[in-house]
Write a protein that holds these residues in place. Structure first.
Motif, PDB file in Angstrom:
ATOM      1  N   LEU A  68       0.865  -1.176   0.000  1.00  0.00           N
ATOM      2  CA  LEU A  68       0.000   0.000   0.000  1.00  0.00           C
ATOM      3  C   LEU A  68       0.901   1.225   0.000  1.00  0.00           C
ATOM      4  CD1 LEU A  68      -2.883   1.158   0.150  1.00  0.00           C
ATOM      5  CD2 LEU A  68      -2.697   1.069   2.644  1.00  0.00           C
ATOM      6  N   LEU A  69       0.822   2.019  -1.059  1.00  0.00           N
ATOM      7  CA  LEU A  69       1.680   3.192  -1.219  1.00  0.00           C
ATOM      8  C   LEU A  69       0.922   4.439  -0.779  1.00  0.00           C
ATOM      9  CD1 LEU A  69       3.162   2.389  -4.761  1.00  0.00           C
ATOM     10  CD2 LEU A  69       3.847   1.502  -2.520  1.00  0.00           C
ATOM     11  N   ALA A  70       1.454   5.122   0.230  1.00  0.00           N
ATOM     12  CA  ALA A  70       0.804   6.308   0.795  1.00  0.00           C
ATOM     13  C   ALA A  70       1.503   7.561   0.277  1.00  0.00           C
ATOM     14  CB  ALA A  70       0.853   6.258   2.320  1.00  0.00           C
ATOM     15  N   PHE A  71       0.822   8.297  -0.590  1.00  0.00           N
ATOM     16  CA  PHE A  71       1.386   9.480  -1.239  1.00  0.00           C
ATOM     17  C   PHE A  71       0.951  10.764  -0.536  1.00  0.00           C
ATOM     18  CE2 PHE A  71       1.164   6.238  -4.491  1.00  0.00           C
ATOM     19  CZ  PHE A  71       2.280   6.439  -5.290  1.00  0.00           C
ATOM     20  N   ASN A  72       1.851  11.744  -0.488  1.00  0.00           N
ATOM     21  CA  ASN A  72       1.411  13.089  -0.131  1.00  0.00           C
ATOM     22  C   ASN A  72       0.644  13.664  -1.317  1.00  0.00           C
ATOM     23  OD1 ASN A  72       3.941  13.318  -1.638  1.00  0.00           O
ATOM     24  ND2 ASN A  72       3.884  15.499  -1.145  1.00  0.00           N
ATOM     25  N   HIS A  73      -0.124  14.725  -1.069  1.00  0.00           N
ATOM     26  CA  HIS A  73      -1.043  15.204  -2.114  1.00  0.00           C
ATOM     27  C   HIS A  73      -0.942  16.723  -2.240  1.00  0.00           C
ATOM     28  CE1 HIS A  73      -4.057  14.728  -5.012  1.00  0.00           C
ATOM     29  NE2 HIS A  73      -5.116  14.468  -4.276  1.00  0.00           N
ATOM     30  N   VAL A 177       5.359   7.520   0.094  1.00  0.00           N
ATOM     31  CA  VAL A 177       5.981   8.023  -1.138  1.00  0.00           C
ATOM     32  C   VAL A 177       5.805   9.538  -1.166  1.00  0.00           C
ATOM     33  CG1 VAL A 177       6.089   7.891  -3.649  1.00  0.00           C
ATOM     34  CG2 VAL A 177       5.352   5.884  -2.339  1.00  0.00           C
ATOM     35  N   ALA A 178       6.898  10.254  -1.388  1.00  0.00           N
ATOM     36  CA  ALA A 178       6.856  11.716  -1.452  1.00  0.00           C
ATOM     37  C   ALA A 178       6.994  12.176  -2.895  1.00  0.00           C
ATOM     38  CB  ALA A 178       7.968  12.320  -0.607  1.00  0.00           C
ATOM     39  N   LYS A 224       4.437  11.056  10.570  1.00  0.00           N
ATOM     40  CA  LYS A 224       5.818  11.447  10.862  1.00  0.00           C
ATOM     41  C   LYS A 224       6.756  11.000   9.742  1.00  0.00           C
ATOM     42  CE  LYS A 224       9.283  11.257  14.561  1.00  0.00           C
ATOM     43  NZ  LYS A 224       9.588  10.736  15.925  1.00  0.00           N
ATOM     44  N   ALA A 225       6.551   9.783   9.246  1.00  0.00           N
ATOM     45  CA  ALA A 225       7.391   9.262   8.162  1.00  0.00           C
ATOM     46  C   ALA A 225       7.186  10.063   6.880  1.00  0.00           C
ATOM     47  CB  ALA A 225       7.076   7.789   7.920  1.00  0.00           C
ATOM     48  N   MET A 226       5.931  10.414   6.585  1.00  0.00           N
ATOM     49  CA  MET A 226       5.647  11.197   5.379  1.00  0.00           C
ATOM     50  C   MET A 226       6.232  12.598   5.487  1.00  0.00           C
ATOM     51  SD  MET A 226       1.733   9.972   4.471  1.00  0.00           S
ATOM     52  CE  MET A 226       1.644  10.983   2.985  1.00  0.00           C
ATOM     53  N   GLU A 227       6.134  13.199   6.660  1.00  0.00           N
ATOM     54  CA  GLU A 227       6.705  14.535   6.863  1.00  0.00           C
ATOM     55  C   GLU A 227       8.218  14.513   6.649  1.00  0.00           C
ATOM     56  OE1 GLU A 227       3.589  16.447  10.143  1.00  0.00           O
ATOM     57  OE2 GLU A 227       5.315  15.260  10.812  1.00  0.00           O
ATOM     58  N   ALA A 228       8.875  13.496   7.211  1.00  0.00           N
ATOM     59  CA  ALA A 228      10.332  13.397   7.075  1.00  0.00           C
ATOM     60  C   ALA A 228      10.729  13.180   5.617  1.00  0.00           C
ATOM     61  CB  ALA A 228      10.861  12.262   7.951  1.00  0.00           C
ATOM     62  N   LEU A 229       9.964  12.345   4.918  1.00  0.00           N
ATOM     63  CA  LEU A 229      10.282  12.037   3.523  1.00  0.00           C
ATOM     64  C   LEU A 229      10.066  13.259   2.630  1.00  0.00           C
ATOM     65  CD1 LEU A 229      11.223   9.490   1.971  1.00  0.00           C
ATOM     66  CD2 LEU A 229       8.827   9.095   1.373  1.00  0.00           C
TER      67      LEU A 229
END
Length: 320
Positions: A68-73, A177-178, A224-229
């Motif tokens: 499951l790939l979690a993208f910022n938007h 995923v960023a 937190k992981a998405m913010e860092a990426l």
């Protein structure tokens, strides 16, 4: 902007020279519509725009099996850009979760279903979640935007817990995923830049996130992981393509841009939601064709309510 001693061009992407090559996926690489028609067409379209793609972290994607790939938007093209990230991993395909309104558009809906994307009806979220779990259990890569809507601030806003729930139920790894630079092509409140713009877009696939504990705890770790990426990617973007003079609409306020803060963006989102609800109510009232129509609707509702009440009285008691 890329040191050719470190980077090389593969397909439409700049990748590190030490990025491995992968064997084609046994089925996805041969998928006739999505794999052999849509993806090549998208790549040609993006190449025609002169988009300068950089892709990192391909090794974090599974060569086979689900994720499951979690993208910022940040922009409307995130869906398109995100759909290309797995192409260097054996021509894998990403099935995105997208709002049901897209599927309701006649031709677009047909294409979306042909690519086996997943319709998300916000009024019936459980069914969409079940479909995503089913797709993952079939071994697919599924893409999700945990923020649900575009972040006008270009910062990670509050996440929905659906991503961690889907990952937990399916047993699939949850991978952030960023994407950075998509907002320069097309985002909310700003005109599209769809010509040959040569905008750089930087994408990085992160490492899987620990989803143990409660959904709230796992969602906090994902955020937190998405913010860092995202912070890492946009820093590298600035180093590669900056410095920028300041005040750019596509840069967050924290980086000297003119985008609204998260708090300001939340107020704008709330007002937009209120206006949308008003338009929907006005449309419903108009479709009722004036006072007579409204009385007819109310009358029908009254009849249905009375019928339901009568049926309840006639229903057998559940008590022993």
């Amino acid at each position: 902007m890329h040191d050719r001693d470190i980077w090389e061009k593969r397909s439409i992407f700049w990748v590190a020279k030490n990025t491995p090559s992968y064997e084609p996926h046994p089925s996805e690489a041969k998928e006739p519509f999505y794999g052999r028609i849509v993806v090549p067409l998208i790549k040609r379209m993006l190449a025609a725009q002169g988009i300068d793609f950089t892709l990192e972290g391909v090794e974090n994607l599974p060569a086979t099996g689900p994720a499951l790939l979690a993208f910022n938007h940040t922009g409307y093209f995130d869906f398109i850009f995100g759909g290309t990230v797995a192409s260097l991993k054996g021509h894998r395909l990403v099935r995105f979760m997208a709002k049901t309104e897209i599927f309701d558009v006649p031709v677009v809906g047909l294409i979306m279903r042909g690519m086996r994307h997943i319709s998300v009806d916000r009024a019936a979220g459980a069914a969409s979640l079940d479909e995503a779990v089913r797709s993952l259990r079939e071994g697919n890569l599924v893409g999700i935007f945990p923020e649900a809507t575009i972040s006008r601030a270009f910062e990670i806003k509050g996440l929905k817990s659906g991503a961690v729930r889907i990952a937990a139920q399916s047993g699939a790894p949850l991978i952030p995923v960023a994407i950075w630079g998509s907002q320069r092509v097309w985002t909310k409140d700003h005109p599209r830049q769809l010509g040959r713009n040569h905008f750089p877009v930087w994408i990085k696939v992160g490492s899987p996130v620990d989803i143990s504990g409660t959904p709230e705890e796992a969602t906090a770790r994902l955020k937190k992981a998405m913010e860092a990426l995202v912070d890492e990617v946009r820093t590298r973007y600035e180093e590669a393509y900056g410095p920028f003079p300041g005040g750019e609409y596509w840069r967050p306020a924290s980086m000297g841009g003119s985008a609204p803060s998260l708090e300001q963006a939340a107020r704008i989102d709330a007002e937009e939601k209120r206006q949308r609800a008003e338009r929907k109510a006005a449309k419903a009232a108009k479709s009722a064709k004036g006072p007579r129509g409204l009385r007819a609707v109310i009358g029908r509702q009254g009849v249905l309510a009375k019928a339901a009440k009568a049926a309840k009285k006639l229903a057998p008691s559940k008590k022993p």
